[in-house]
Design a protein around this motif. Structure first.
Motif, PDB file in Angstrom:
ATOM      1  N   ARG A 194       2.399  -0.544  -8.406  1.00 44.89           N
ATOM      2  CA  ARG A 194       3.116   0.722  -8.576  1.00 44.89           C
ATOM      3  C   ARG A 194       4.590   0.445  -8.873  1.00 44.89           C
ATOM      4  O   ARG A 194       5.458   0.528  -8.004  1.00 44.89           O
ATOM      5  CB  ARG A 194       2.999   1.575  -7.306  1.00 44.89           C
ATOM      6  N   ARG A 482       2.936   6.982 -14.460  1.00 44.32           N
ATOM      7  CA  ARG A 482       1.765   6.418 -13.783  1.00 44.32           C
ATOM      8  C   ARG A 482       0.758   5.824 -14.767  1.00 44.32           C
ATOM      9  O   ARG A 482      -0.385   5.557 -14.402  1.00 44.32           O
ATOM     10  CB  ARG A 482       1.067   7.500 -12.948  1.00 44.32           C
ATOM     11  N   ASP A 485      -0.996   2.257 -13.696  1.00 42.59           N
ATOM     12  CA  ASP A 485      -1.951   2.016 -12.616  1.00 42.59           C
ATOM     13  C   ASP A 485      -3.083   3.033 -12.558  1.00 42.59           C
ATOM     14  O   ASP A 485      -4.033   2.826 -11.812  1.00 42.59           O
ATOM     15  CB  ASP A 485      -1.220   2.003 -11.259  1.00 42.59           C
TER      16      ASP A 485
END
Length: 806
Positions: A194, A482, A485
């Motif tokens: 992350r 994002r 991931d």
């Protein structure tokens, strides 16, 4: 988490994942105000908060005091008697500070405060008499209150000097110094996937999704400022644009470096960074806030055009820490006419650093291929906090966000800052994938029925886009930050679980049958029997290289190749256990007292087939063996014994098609119930030489799957004989034309009372080629009586006659 701090004299890095509660409050309105509750919720759903540091905790019972008078101590030349105005009235104290003077503001510790006595031992202050004079507290130096970083010059005999005047007198020291923040120390090992969480804005998003806070209406916005129409004052030649998919840059002019605002300096200090100068502090501030490491260069130190390229082996750069580093081939660098001035993504060069004389700045923001960064870290042995963030894979959207935030701060706080060029950029923020998600799958994976409305709310709180697609199905699109991931439905289900709360999921113990599977104990019996025979089991890797196959004369075998091999020596799946046994023998024969005996078993592979399990045995000797300890005979005896213990009777016969790695005259095939299950052979002299084996070496290769497919023979115990046996030895001569197996078969068939016929000795005359003298032991026994000597001799004469005619 912070970027490299540009300094001419040393570098300072923030500890990974230090998150300031005060900084988060720029973005959030808190629903939960207890830092400990916030820390616990982040630990459960985001990443472990290892420590929660309340900045002012060490300053309890301390205030800003004002020195009203300074008098000489009557009994000590180096001490003074002072009267100090505090929040609890006037206090009389003894002090040894050399910079004391009337009217100065000081850091005053009341009775009950805990201080580090002379910066070492932690003590609680009490009322005391010092050289006969009472002291009601303590005027402190920086190290005594753990403030040496904020007041580096106020240590030792120099007390903290807060300046003259009345401002802040009586306030708590923590409040006056702005040390009211709480700092979360988050373990970043749990969030290496992350990259968006290596920032305050990333953690703020998580707090909103977890219901700990809501977004502030007046939170910082990141918009592009107006750029000049002028081009960059140099040509930017990019030779590896594929390794930098997103890039933004421009130039600025400034009148002076300026002074870092107090609020910015305090926030940087809260996350472990020390203020250097304003331009550098801005780039570090943006790194910690947005998660986008930036770099500013002194434009006047750059000569000619700038090239973004890969380094050549042996090139060097003197980095900001004043260390000359020799670079590997393939590191991403910026260079000009004078050479390399930036090791991109890791550390800038000393030559181009921002300094007091800087008037023109080249500012850039680059998203760099994480694999390239990782290889450079390993090759140079140099890891920085910026590199740690880069190797996680920074989302492309962070490049523009961080760049615009930095320009905003430059224009607001750096004296005379003006953008003097157009925006130099390439790449885009990417397009996130739309992922189908079936709601019943969530319940199946998590074991809990979560309402569709709750699922939609979770995704929306995380910034995802959610569309209804048919019955019990959604299409979910992750936000730009994002993309790295979130790749499939499994990732979406994980997001639902952690935000919904792992503690809210139903607790169900798994259920399964505990009936043990049917086990075949023959392999265990084989292993135990060979250990009794003095063999050692070896466990080589199933990955080998083409060179090892070539040395074993097995290069013709089509071994399957590994697509992502660690190296050439691990690029093939083993087609046989033979190469591993030979390589082990090469390394370990020297440590063996006599014969080296090893065995190994495992899966072997051949291109186009599923492969099978193979059992391998090896016997090698250091000295020239005699007939009785010939490796081939020793191996055969141990093999037949071990397989007999496992329930199989083996036999052997001449191998007609001898493989290239076997001796052409000493090879046999092994049979079980007329089925060929393996090969027994002496290793070819050329193969022995390739593995530095000085004397004979025998090997067995057994197809374990074929052997175990045959039913084992149940062993039937026999009663102990009641009558004694009679034994006679006889020596016969064998020539190449006389098969020993044939001779023994003939001898056994000629006498009913012959119980056992075994070879007890072998002898080969030195000058007799192919001739072997074999001593046999014949054991005679009758089941119903004791044999007389005459009976035994008659039976023995029959056997001798059969041996002579065989």
């Amino acid at each position: 988490m912070a970027a490299c701090v540009h300094r001419a004299r040393g570098l300072v890095y923030a500890a990974p994942m230090k998150i300031s509660l005060d900084w988060l409050s720029d973005f959030l309105v808190w629903k939960e105000e207890n830092p400990r509750v916030i820390a616990d919720r982040l630990t459960v759903s985001v990443g472990e908060v290892e420590h929660l540091v309340a900045q002012g905790a060490a300053l309890a019972h301390c205030c800003v005091g004002k020195v009203l008078s300074v008098d000489k101590h009557p009994n000590a030349d180096k001490l003074s008697l002072c009267t100090v105005e505090t929040d609890k009235g006037k206090k009389r104290v003894v002090c040894g500070g050399t910079n004391l003077h009337q009217g100065m503001r000081v850091a005053f510790a009341h009775i009950g405060a805990r201080v580090l006595w002379h910066g070492e031992e932690s003590v609680t202050l009490d009322r005391a008499k010092i050289r006969g004079e009472e002291s009601e507290g303590m005027i402190c130096a920086a190290e005594e209150l753990q403030l040496a970083a904020q007041f580096p010059l106020c240590t030792g005999h120099s007390i903290i000097d807060l300046g003259d005047g009345d401002e802040g007198v009586g306030l708590s020291l923590a409040q006056y110094l702005g040390l009211t923040d709480a700092v979360f120390h988050i373990d970043n090992h749990a969030i290496t996937h992350r990259a968006d969480l290596f920032s305050h804005i990333g953690v703020a998003r998580e707090c909103v999704a977890l219901g700990l806070a809501t977004w502030r209406e007046d939170r910082p916005r990141y918009e592009a400022p107006p750029f000049s129409s002028k081009s960059l004052p140099f040509a930017h030649k990019v030779e590896c644009k594929d390794l930098v998919p997103r890039y933004l840059a421009c130039t600025l002019t400034i009148d002076a470096l300026g002074e870092t605002p107090l609020w910015m300096r305090r926030r940087l200090e809260a996350v472990g960074m020390r203020s250097v100068n304003l331009p550098v502090d801005i780039t570090n501030y943006v790194t910690v806030e947005i998660g986008m490491p930036l770099h500013s260069f002194d434009l006047d130190d750059l000569q000619g055009d700038i090239r973004m390229r890969l380094s050549k082996k042996g090139e060097a750069i003197t980095t900001l820490d004043e260390v000359e580093r020799v670079l590997p081939e393939g590191a991403l660098v910026l260079s000009d006419r004078k050479g390399i001035f930036d090791l991109m993504g890791i550390m800038g060069g000393l030559r181009s650093s921002t300094k007091e004389t800087t008037k023109r700045i080249y500012l850039h923001s680059a998203v760099i291929d994480p694999a390239t960064i990782r290889r450079t870290i390993i090759a140079t042995g140099h890891r920085t906090d910026a590199a740690t963030v880069y190797e996680k894979g920074i989302p492309p959207v962070a490049a523009a966000t961080g760049f615009y935030r930095a320009l905003q701060l430059f224009l607001e706080h750096v004296p005379g800052a003006i953008v003097t060029s157009s925006l130099d950029s390439w790449g885009d923020d990417g397009v996130p994938p739309s992922i189908p998600l079936k709601l019943p799958r969530i319940a199946k994976v998590l074991g809990t029925d979560i309402p569709e409305s709750a699922v939609r709310s979770i995704f929306l709180s995380l910034g995802f886009d959610v569309q209804k697609k048919g019955e019990d199905a959604l299409t979910v699109t992750p936000p730009l930050w994002r993309m790295g991931d979130i790749t499939g439905a499994h990732d979406l289900i994980e997001e639902v679980a952690r935000i919904y709360g792992y503690d809210a999921l139903d607790t169900r113990m798994p259920s399964a049958s505990i009936t043990p599977p049917v086990r075949d104990h023959r392999i265990a019996r084989l292993r135990d029997a060979l250990k009794e025979e003095g063999f050692f089991e070896v466990l080589p890797l199933t990955l080998i290289g083409p060179q090892l196959l070539k040395r074993a004369h097995m290069e013709h075998v089509s071994a399957p190749e590994i697509e992502n091999a660690l190296g050439e020596e691990f690029s093939l799946l083993q087609p046989s256990v033979l190469p591993g046994l030979l390589e082990h023998a090469q390394e370990n024969l020297r440590y063996s007292a006599g014969h080296l005996k090893t065995f190994s078993w495992g899966q072997v592979f051949e291109a186009g087939t599923e492969g099978h399990r193979e059992w391998g045995m090896l016997v090698a000797c250091k000295e020239a063996p005699g007939v009785m300890d010939d490796p081939l005979l020793l191996l055969k005896r141990s093999l037949f014994y071990a397989t007999r213990m496992a329930g199989h009777q083996l036999s052997s016969r001449t191998l007609r098609k001898v493989p290239s790695f076997a001796h052409p005259g000493r090879a046999a095939e092994v049979l079980a119930e007329d089925t060929v299950v393996g090969r027994l052979f002496e290793v070819h002299p050329a193969v022995r030489s390739a593995f530095d084996l000085p004397q004979r070496c025998a090997v067995l290769l057994l197809n374990l799957d074929e052997l175990l497919a045959l039913p084992p023979t149940a062993s039937t115990p026999r009663t102990v004989p009641q009558y004694p046996a009679v034994e006679y030895d006889v020596t016969i001569t064998c020539t190449p034309e006389r098969s020993v197996a044939h001779i023994l078969t003939q001898a056994r068939s000629g006498c009913d009372l012959l119980e056992r016929l075994e070879i007890v000795d072998l002898f080969q005359p030195r000058d007799a080629q192919g001739i072997m003298h074999i001593t046999l032991r014949c054991t005679y026994r009758a089941p119903d009586r004791t044999l007389t000597e005459e009976e035994a001799k008659r039976e023995h004469e029959k056997v001798v006659a059969a041996l002579g005619g065989a």
